[in-house]
Design an enzyme around this catalytic site. Structure first.
Site, PDB file in Angstrom:
ATOM      1  N   SER A 154     -12.407  23.521 -30.632  1.00  0.00           N
ATOM      2  CA  SER A 154     -11.445  22.892 -29.717  1.00  0.00           C
ATOM      3  C   SER A 154     -10.336  23.892 -29.456  1.00  0.00           C
ATOM      4  CB  SER A 154     -10.842  21.645 -30.371  1.00  0.00           C
ATOM      5  OG  SER A 154      -9.660  21.250 -29.695  1.00  0.00           O
ATOM      6  N   TYR A 173      -6.411  17.180 -37.107  1.00  0.00           N
ATOM      7  CA  TYR A 173      -7.457  17.586 -36.166  1.00  0.00           C
ATOM      8  C   TYR A 173      -7.367  19.081 -35.871  1.00  0.00           C
ATOM      9  CZ  TYR A 173     -10.367  17.599 -31.964  1.00  0.00           C
ATOM     10  OH  TYR A 173     -11.336  17.872 -31.046  1.00  0.00           O
ATOM     11  N   ASP A 180     -26.845  10.851 -35.824  1.00  0.00           N
ATOM     12  CA  ASP A 180     -25.606  10.128 -35.515  1.00  0.00           C
ATOM     13  C   ASP A 180     -25.545   8.846 -36.333  1.00  0.00           C
ATOM     14  OD1 ASP A 180     -23.478   8.676 -34.016  1.00  0.00           O
ATOM     15  OD2 ASP A 180     -23.792  10.211 -32.494  1.00  0.00           O
ATOM     16  N   THR A 192     -14.169  11.750 -22.461  1.00  0.00           N
ATOM     17  CA  THR A 192     -15.229  11.010 -23.170  1.00  0.00           C
ATOM     18  C   THR A 192     -14.608   9.756 -23.784  1.00  0.00           C
ATOM     19  OG1 THR A 192     -14.782  12.054 -25.292  1.00  0.00           O
ATOM     20  CG2 THR A 192     -16.372  13.175 -23.869  1.00  0.00           C
ATOM     21  N   LYS A 201     -10.073  22.081 -36.711  1.00  0.00           N
ATOM     22  CA  LYS A 201     -10.719  22.932 -35.713  1.00  0.00           C
ATOM     23  C   LYS A 201     -10.402  24.421 -35.963  1.00  0.00           C
ATOM     24  CE  LYS A 201     -12.922  19.683 -33.586  1.00  0.00           C
ATOM     25  NZ  LYS A 201     -14.398  19.604 -33.588  1.00  0.00           N
TER      26      LYS A 201
HETATM   27  P1  NAI Z   1     -17.200  10.861 -29.151  1.00  0.00           P
HETATM   28  O1  NAI Z   1     -16.366  10.013 -30.067  1.00  0.00           O
HETATM   29  O2  NAI Z   1     -17.378  10.442 -27.724  1.00  0.00           O
HETATM   30  O3  NAI Z   1     -18.627  11.105 -29.810  1.00  0.00           O
HETATM   31  C1  NAI Z   1     -18.728  11.527 -31.157  1.00  0.00           C
HETATM   32  C2  NAI Z   1     -20.089  11.154 -31.711  1.00  0.00           C
HETATM   33  O4  NAI Z   1     -20.106  11.582 -33.095  1.00  0.00           O
HETATM   34  C3  NAI Z   1     -20.349   9.652 -31.698  1.00  0.00           C
HETATM   35  O5  NAI Z   1     -21.657   9.391 -31.224  1.00  0.00           O
HETATM   36  C4  NAI Z   1     -20.168   9.247 -33.167  1.00  0.00           C
HETATM   37  O6  NAI Z   1     -20.979   8.123 -33.550  1.00  0.00           O
HETATM   38  C5  NAI Z   1     -20.615  10.519 -33.883  1.00  0.00           C
HETATM   39  N1  NAI Z   1     -20.087  10.602 -35.237  1.00  0.00           N
HETATM   40  C6  NAI Z   1     -18.798  10.377 -35.646  1.00  0.00           C
HETATM   41  N2  NAI Z   1     -18.724  10.478 -36.985  1.00  0.00           N
HETATM   42  C7  NAI Z   1     -19.970  10.790 -37.434  1.00  0.00           C
HETATM   43  C8  NAI Z   1     -20.525  10.990 -38.712  1.00  0.00           C
HETATM   44  N3  NAI Z   1     -19.783  10.876 -39.821  1.00  0.00           N
HETATM   45  N4  NAI Z   1     -21.832  11.296 -38.803  1.00  0.00           N
HETATM   46  C9  NAI Z   1     -22.632  11.375 -37.702  1.00  0.00           C
HETATM   47  N5  NAI Z   1     -22.151  11.166 -36.449  1.00  0.00           N
HETATM   48  C10 NAI Z   1     -20.838  10.870 -36.325  1.00  0.00           C
HETATM   49  O7  NAI Z   1     -16.517  12.318 -29.226  1.00  0.00           O
HETATM   50  P2  NAI Z   1     -16.558  13.551 -28.190  1.00  0.00           P
HETATM   51  O8  NAI Z   1     -15.336  13.526 -27.359  1.00  0.00           O
HETATM   52  O9  NAI Z   1     -17.876  13.611 -27.524  1.00  0.00           O
HETATM   53  O10 NAI Z   1     -16.370  14.780 -29.204  1.00  0.00           O
HETATM   54  C11 NAI Z   1     -17.476  15.483 -29.735  1.00  0.00           C
HETATM   55  C12 NAI Z   1     -16.977  16.762 -30.372  1.00  0.00           C
HETATM   56  O11 NAI Z   1     -16.250  17.518 -29.421  1.00  0.00           O
HETATM   57  C13 NAI Z   1     -16.044  16.543 -31.567  1.00  0.00           C
HETATM   58  O12 NAI Z   1     -16.290  17.528 -32.543  1.00  0.00           O
HETATM   59  C14 NAI Z   1     -14.672  16.734 -30.961  1.00  0.00           C
HETATM   60  O13 NAI Z   1     -13.722  17.160 -31.908  1.00  0.00           O
HETATM   61  C15 NAI Z   1     -14.985  17.849 -29.962  1.00  0.00           C
HETATM   62  N6  NAI Z   1     -14.003  17.965 -28.895  1.00  0.00           N
HETATM   63  C16 NAI Z   1     -13.711  16.894 -28.071  1.00  0.00           C
HETATM   64  C17 NAI Z   1     -12.774  17.039 -27.086  1.00  0.00           C
HETATM   65  C18 NAI Z   1     -12.413  15.913 -26.179  1.00  0.00           C
HETATM   66  O14 NAI Z   1     -11.392  16.025 -25.503  1.00  0.00           O
HETATM   67  N7  NAI Z   1     -13.204  14.847 -26.089  1.00  0.00           N
HETATM   68  C19 NAI Z   1     -12.054  18.314 -26.885  1.00  0.00           C
HETATM   69  C20 NAI Z   1     -12.442  19.368 -27.792  1.00  0.00           C
HETATM   70  C21 NAI Z   1     -13.383  19.185 -28.754  1.00  0.00           C
END
Ligand code: NAI
Length: 258
Positions: A137, A150, A42, A185, A154
């Protein structure tokens, strides 16, 4: 019937990209609870719980990914499971988003998965139970408002999952993805904070799910743990919806009875 008993992840090493927050953190904690040693790759790796070892990494930078993967193998002894979870969003229509937005979203969400997978594959090949789970997603197959980049990213993740599953099935490396609905989140809280009335927007997101509430990170983590498990040896090239029914259910709206 599976012959794998007890802690199904005992002796396995799992790498979770974006594993320091939100869904990725919940995934790491769940895999650790099931016996895995877990690494988060991360941008931010401070303040992680003791079950998770952090490796600073930017999935948009191939050298950074390769270095982090090498450090994981050095410290934890190999890689059995890769969870490609790191992802970002951009709010806007095709008219509103610029090239920079498109490049950033596709670079993290799609090419980031390819980079991390390419770096991990030589180590997955050495595993007895290799598996990759990509974070997709419902946006892959459903039009969400003002999420063109986005959603397109996906859609690509879904296609990438099928293509990778095909390429590696002969080597026994399984590739699947999870398609969550809206998960509560920091990702969602940051988006809600941009609205004049965040509470009202949150209520609208809850109501959009057929279940009437957003999905929890732990519910997504359970799905990832199922797909990556050594007990799921026949499951490859699938997308598992964890979406509160939003994709396929059309319940009647609740009627006022007064
Ligand atoms: P979040 O923003 O809470 O966490 C994302 C994490 O990825 C963070 O720790 C961030 O530092 C890290 N990150 C971002 N860019 C990065 C990079 N270039 N290199 C390494 N790490 C990086 O996001 P969340 O909600 O936990 O989402 C996680 C995954 O789930 C994503 O792929 C998102 O598209 C997917 N998702 C989320 C949904 C939601 O409603 N929260 C719904 C469907 C899918």
């Amino acid at each position: 019937m599976s012959t794998i008993r007890g802690q199904e992840y005992d002796g396995l090493v799992a790498v979770v990209t974006g594993g320091s927050d939100g869904i990725g953190l919940a995934v790491g904690l769940e895999l650790a609870a099931r016996g895995a040693r877990v690494a988060s790759l991360d941008l931010a790796v401070d303040d992680l719980p003791e079950e998770i070892t952090g490796f600073r990494c930017d999935v948009t930078d191939r050298a950074s990914v390769q270095a982090a993967v090498a450090q994981v193998v050095d410290r934890l002894g190999g890689i059995d499971v890769l969870v490609n979870n790191a992802g970002v969003s951009a709010v806007g229509t095709v008219e509103e988003l610029g090239d920079e937005d498109w490049h950033r979203v596709l670079d993290v969400n799609v090419v980031g998965m390819a980079r991390s997978s390419a770096a991990a594959l030589p180590h997955l090949r050495a595993s007895r139970h290799p598996a990759i789970v990509n974070m997709c997603s419902i946006g892959a197959l459903n039009g969400l408002p003002q999420r063109v980049a986005y959603n397109a990213s996906k859609g690509a993740v879904l296609a990438l999952t099928y293509a990778m599953a095909t390429d590696y099935v002969g080597e026994g490396i399984r590739v699947n993805c999870v398609s969550p609905g809206t998960v509560h989140t920091g990702f969602v809280d940051r988006m809600l904070a941009r609205f004049p009335d965040p509470e009202r927007e949150k209520a609208a997101l809850d109501a959009r799910q057929a279940t009437g509430r957003m999905v929890t990170p732990e519910e997504v983590a359970d799905a990832v743990a199922y797909l990556a498990s050594p007990r799921s040896g026949s499951t490859t090239g699938t997308a598992l919806d964890v979406d509160g029914g939003i994709t396929h259910l059309r319940p009647r709206p609740v009627q006022q009875t007064d």
